[in-house]
Enzyme design. Structure first.
Site, PDB file in Angstrom:
ATOM      1  N   ARG A  59       5.070   6.490  14.025  1.00  0.00           N
ATOM      2  CA  ARG A  59       5.080   7.191  12.651  1.00  0.00           C
ATOM      3  C   ARG A  59       4.385   8.536  12.670  1.00  0.00           C
ATOM      4  O   ARG A  59       3.321   8.799  13.304  1.00  0.00           O
ATOM      5  CB  ARG A  59       4.461   6.205  11.886  1.00  0.00           C
ATOM      6  N   ASP A  79       0.559   5.192   1.929  1.00  0.00           N
ATOM      7  CA  ASP A  79      -0.353   5.608   3.236  1.00  0.00           C
ATOM      8  C   ASP A  79      -1.599   6.499   2.904  1.00  0.00           C
ATOM      9  O   ASP A  79      -1.240   7.222   2.024  1.00  0.00           O
ATOM     10  CB  ASP A  79       0.641   6.352   4.131  1.00  0.00           C
ATOM     11  N   HIS A  86       1.034  -1.193   0.065  1.00  0.00           N
ATOM     12  CA  HIS A  86       0.047   0.061  -0.015  1.00  0.00           C
ATOM     13  C   HIS A  86       0.680   1.220  -0.100  1.00  0.00           C
ATOM     14  O   HIS A  86       1.930   1.294   0.281  1.00  0.00           O
ATOM     15  CB  HIS A  86      -0.833   0.002   1.107  1.00  0.00           C
ATOM     16  N   HIS A  88       4.663   0.099   0.469  1.00  0.00           N
ATOM     17  CA  HIS A  88       5.422  -0.774   1.475  1.00  0.00           C
ATOM     18  C   HIS A  88       4.638  -1.557   1.946  1.00  0.00           C
ATOM     19  O   HIS A  88       3.258  -1.814   1.785  1.00  0.00           O
ATOM     20  CB  HIS A  88       5.975   0.081   2.514  1.00  0.00           C
TER      21      HIS A  88
HETATM   22  C1  SIN Z   1       2.897   1.266   7.988  1.00  0.00           C
HETATM   23  O1  SIN Z   1       3.231   2.327   8.103  1.00  0.00           O
HETATM   24  O2  SIN Z   1       2.295   0.748   6.929  1.00  0.00           O
HETATM   25  C2  SIN Z   1       3.721   0.066   8.881  1.00  0.00           C
HETATM   26  C3  SIN Z   1       4.911  -0.162   8.192  1.00  0.00           C
HETATM   27  C4  SIN Z   1       5.818  -1.026   9.531  1.00  0.00           C
HETATM   28  O3  SIN Z   1       5.362  -1.397  10.350  1.00  0.00           O
HETATM   29  O4  SIN Z   1       6.893  -1.302   8.975  1.00  0.00           O
END
Ligand code: SIN
Length: 282
Positions: free
Chosen positions: A265, A102, A100, A250
């Site tokens: 994050r 974000d 995806h 990612h």
């Molecule tokens: C995410 O922001 O999608 C999670 C990424 C992660 O936990 O490595």
């Protein structure tokens, strides 16, 4: 002793670079320029040994734009712009277990996210990143021509409702972001074309019969899984990843259950995605 000179070390020829010799608590204009340029060139950049506070992480993100509050995640207490990424032996899911970008369901999806992990399992818990430039470039000229000009619906409701159901969280009948975006997007900084559909949020290509839309989206979702477009980041405590959300996807690998993995994050506001042929905004 003079401070270390920052240096940029690519992980693969396609994307990813580690930046050494910077202290992300004391970020001057030269470091911001270096990180911006590295992000443009490498799409996702990594830092090691950055044991920084929540406030410092927010201040770091704010050097690159306005921080956003996530449309579904409640955020860290007292810091709504900070998303808690956490998994342990009680977890029923983890964030990002699907390719995806974000919050692509937003009318102006984020420009980027900065994730700092402070606790990681001894093995596993890596994050995979994929270049959507490489994914676009690898398509046939006929497929590129077919996709250019198409727009797709990105809907937050199916994914976020499923998350809330798994977590037993009552969403109180709230509504979620939904937007249409070009299937091929032009990056506002590099000017390069990249694919902008993902299986977390993209539900339908507008104007195609449903069966055709489903088949094309499935083809593109499978295409993005090609390891030639990927790099894989091995976390250590206090590593940071900063990805350009406009030209990457990612995937967080949950291969470490029942171990704990924790981080914060911050997400930086983006702009309405540009289609091929759109006049560039200043
Ligand atoms: C995410 O922001 O999608 C999670 C990424 C992660 O936990 O490595």
């Amino acid at each position: 002793m003079s401070p270390p000179v920052p240096s940029v070390h690519p992980l693969t020829p396609t994307l990813g670079a580690e930046i050494l010799g910077v202290d992300l608590v004391h970020v001057d204009d030269a470091v911001v320029d270096l990180v911006r340029d590295a992000l443009t060139a490498h799409l996702v950049v990594f830092f090691r040994d950055q044991d920084i506070s929540v406030e410092a992480q927010k201040a770091l993100g704010a050097r690159f734009g306005t921080l956003e509050v996530h449309p579904n995640d409640p955020g860290l207490e007292g810091h709504p712009e900070v998303m808690v990424i956490h998994a342990d032996a009680t977890s029923k899911r983890v964030a990002g277990q699907l390719w995806h970008s974000d919050v692509s369901c937003a009318p102006e999806p984020p420009m980027g996210s900065i994730l700092r992990m402070f606790e990681v399992p001894p093995e596993g818990g890596d994050t995979l990143f994929a270049s959507m430039y490489a994914a676009y470039d690898a398509l046939s000229d006929r497929m590129k021509a077919y996709l250019e000009g198409l727009v797709a619906v990105h809907d937050g409701a199916p994914y976020y409702r499923e998350v809330n159901t798994i977590l037993g969280r009552d969403d109180g009948g709230r509504s979620y972001p939904r937007a249409t975006h070009p299937v091929v997007r032009v990056h506002p900084v590099s000017g390069r074309k990249c694919l902008f559909v993902n299986p977390m949020f993209t539900t339908r290509i507008v104007g195609l019969p449903k069966a055709e839309s489903d088949a094309i989206l499935e083809l593109l979702f499978q295409h993005v899984k090609d390891p030639a477009f990927h790099c894989r980041f091995r976390w250590a405590p206090h590593s940071i990843a900063f990805w350009d959300n406009r030209c990457t996807q990612h995937f967080a690998v949950w291969d470490y259950f029942p171990r704990t993995r924790s981080g914060y994050r911050v997400t930086i506001r983006g702009e309405r995605p540009m289609a091929v042929g759109d006049p560039a905004r200043t």
